[in-house]
Design a protein around this motif. Structure first.
Motif, PDB file in Angstrom:
ATOM      1  N   ASP A 109       5.123  19.082  -3.409  1.00 40.89           N
ATOM      2  CA  ASP A 109       5.670  17.761  -3.665  1.00 40.89           C
ATOM      3  C   ASP A 109       5.027  16.637  -3.258  1.00 40.89           C
ATOM      4  OD1 ASP A 109       7.505  19.436  -5.218  1.00 40.89           O
ATOM      5  OD2 ASP A 109       8.868  19.566  -3.764  1.00 40.89           O
ATOM      6  N   SER A 110       3.896  16.547  -2.760  1.00 42.14           N
ATOM      7  CA  SER A 110       3.198  15.593  -2.002  1.00 42.14           C
ATOM      8  C   SER A 110       2.163  15.137  -2.770  1.00 42.14           C
ATOM      9  CB  SER A 110       2.731  16.192  -0.650  1.00 42.14           C
ATOM     10  OG  SER A 110       3.706  16.423   0.129  1.00 42.14           O
ATOM     11  N   CYS A 111       1.755  13.885  -2.583  1.00 41.77           N
ATOM     12  CA  CYS A 111       0.731  13.139  -2.993  1.00 41.77           C
ATOM     13  C   CYS A 111      -0.549  12.779  -2.173  1.00 41.77           C
ATOM     14  CB  CYS A 111       0.863  11.946  -3.847  1.00 41.77           C
ATOM     15  SG  CYS A 111       1.807  12.112  -5.440  1.00 41.77           S
ATOM     16  N   LEU A 112      -1.600  13.291  -2.112  1.00 44.98           N
ATOM     17  CA  LEU A 112      -2.676  13.118  -1.080  1.00 44.98           C
ATOM     18  C   LEU A 112      -3.683  12.065  -1.619  1.00 44.98           C
ATOM     19  CD1 LEU A 112      -3.255  16.870  -0.318  1.00 44.98           C
ATOM     20  CD2 LEU A 112      -1.815  15.244   0.840  1.00 44.98           C
ATOM     21  N   ALA A 163       0.743  -1.165  -0.031  1.00 48.77           N
ATOM     22  CA  ALA A 163       0.021  -0.039   0.086  1.00 48.77           C
ATOM     23  C   ALA A 163       0.741   1.244  -0.081  1.00 48.77           C
ATOM     24  CB  ALA A 163      -1.052   0.065   1.116  1.00 48.77           C
ATOM     25  N   GLY A 164       1.980   1.361   0.801  1.00 48.88           N
ATOM     26  CA  GLY A 164       2.866   2.638   0.662  1.00 48.88           C
ATOM     27  C   GLY A 164       3.684   2.654  -0.563  1.00 48.88           C
ATOM     28  N   ASP A 165       3.726   1.736  -1.392  1.00 46.60           N
ATOM     29  CA  ASP A 165       4.195   1.866  -2.605  1.00 46.60           C
ATOM     30  C   ASP A 165       3.602   2.949  -3.599  1.00 46.60           C
ATOM     31  OD1 ASP A 165       6.164  -0.040  -1.673  1.00 46.60           O
ATOM     32  OD2 ASP A 165       5.270  -1.573  -2.804  1.00 46.60           O
ATOM     33  N   PHE A 166       2.301   2.942  -3.073  1.00 40.56           N
ATOM     34  CA  PHE A 166       1.619   3.745  -4.520  1.00 40.56           C
ATOM     35  C   PHE A 166       2.009   5.440  -4.283  1.00 40.56           C
ATOM     36  CE2 PHE A 166      -0.793   0.086  -4.528  1.00 40.56           C
ATOM     37  CZ  PHE A 166      -1.000  -0.015  -5.740  1.00 40.56           C
ATOM     38  N   VAL A 167       2.076   5.738  -2.820  1.00 42.08           N
ATOM     39  CA  VAL A 167       2.274   7.256  -2.558  1.00 42.08           C
ATOM     40  C   VAL A 167       3.893   7.465  -2.924  1.00 42.08           C
ATOM     41  CG1 VAL A 167       2.841   6.833  -0.192  1.00 42.08           C
ATOM     42  CG2 VAL A 167       1.852   9.259  -0.930  1.00 42.08           C
ATOM     43  N   TRP A 168       4.789   6.446  -2.753  1.00 39.36           N
ATOM     44  CA  TRP A 168       5.919   6.342  -2.837  1.00 39.36           C
ATOM     45  C   TRP A 168       6.338   6.729  -4.619  1.00 39.36           C
ATOM     46  CZ3 TRP A 168       9.878   4.124  -5.711  1.00 39.36           C
ATOM     47  CH2 TRP A 168      11.080   4.491  -5.493  1.00 39.36           C
ATOM     48  N   LEU A 169       5.641   5.830  -5.413  1.00 40.77           N
ATOM     49  CA  LEU A 169       5.600   6.108  -6.631  1.00 40.77           C
ATOM     50  C   LEU A 169       5.180   7.430  -7.237  1.00 40.77           C
ATOM     51  CD1 LEU A 169       4.557   2.399  -7.696  1.00 40.77           C
ATOM     52  CD2 LEU A 169       6.966   3.401  -8.248  1.00 40.77           C
ATOM     53  N   CYS A 170       4.043   7.743  -6.640  1.00 41.21           N
ATOM     54  CA  CYS A 170       3.493   9.332  -6.821  1.00 41.21           C
ATOM     55  C   CYS A 170       4.440  10.271  -6.572  1.00 41.21           C
ATOM     56  CB  CYS A 170       2.091   9.245  -6.137  1.00 41.21           C
ATOM     57  SG  CYS A 170       1.146  10.684  -6.536  1.00 41.21           S
ATOM     58  N   GLU A 171       5.077  10.202  -5.564  1.00 39.50           N
ATOM     59  CA  GLU A 171       5.879  11.353  -5.100  1.00 39.50           C
ATOM     60  C   GLU A 171       7.159  11.276  -5.504  1.00 39.50           C
ATOM     61  OE1 GLU A 171       3.654  12.344  -0.958  1.00 39.50           O
ATOM     62  OE2 GLU A 171       5.633  11.522  -0.702  1.00 39.50           O
ATOM     63  N   ARG A 172       7.821  10.039  -5.851  1.00 40.26           N
ATOM     64  CA  ARG A 172       9.170   9.824  -6.297  1.00 40.26           C
ATOM     65  C   ARG A 172       9.453   9.775  -7.639  1.00 40.26           C
ATOM     66  NH1 ARG A 172      12.641   8.442  -1.828  1.00 40.26           N
ATOM     67  NH2 ARG A 172      11.649   9.598  -0.001  1.00 40.26           N
ATOM     68  N   MET A 173       8.421   9.285  -8.392  1.00 41.88           N
ATOM     69  CA  MET A 173       8.344   9.174  -9.956  1.00 41.88           C
ATOM     70  C   MET A 173       7.610  10.085 -10.598  1.00 41.88           C
ATOM     71  SD  MET A 173      10.560   6.545  -9.915  1.00 41.88           S
ATOM     72  CE  MET A 173      10.624   6.202 -11.548  1.00 41.88           C
TER      73      MET A 173
END
Length: 128
Positions: free
Chosen positions: A121-124, A66-76
């Motif tokens: 720079d954040s994904c909500l 589940a945490g991978d989605f926000v990581w991909l959004c913010e980092r990629m």
């Protein structure tokens, strides 16, 4: 709708280019590969699609990744869009265990989707 199997130069920054060109680990440890981005200018949506063959296996089930989605959004996704100068109001991250065409369904393919609004720079997270 604009569907791009991205050339890595189109929507990447020096920081994201190596990761998008090969399998990359995400916070869960699962290996993930960038597939494409689908831009929907009229709706201001950017859909980033990823492939992860281990998705759904023990240790890589939804609760684990589940945490991978926000990581991909913010980092990629955000850095790639910023680099290309394209603005989106929403980013959708999808991860599937097998390749499947955009908009196609296949009961044998496991796919997870998460939508995000952008705040700097954040994904909500925006539940569908």
């Amino acid at each position: 709708m604009i569907r791009l199997a991205l050339s890595l130069l189109a929507l990447t920054t020096p920081a994201t280019m190596p990761a998008m060109a090969q399998d990359m680990p995400v916070p869960s440890g699962m290996q993930t590969r960038f597939v494409e981005v689908v831009l929907e200018p009229d709706a201001a949506i950017a859909r980033f699609r990823f492939l992860a063959p281990d998705l759904g296996t023990p240790g890589h089930e939804l609760v684990d990744v589940a945490g991978d989605f926000v990581w991909l959004c913010e980092r990629m996704a955000i850095p790639a869009l910023d680099s290309a100068g394209w603005e989106a109001e929403q980013i959708v991250i999808s991860i599937s265990d097998q390749a499947v065409g955009f908009g196609e369904t296949n009961p044998d393919v496991l796919q997870y989707f998460d939508g995000f609004s952008i705040a700097g720079d954040s994904c909500l997270w925006e539940p569908f």
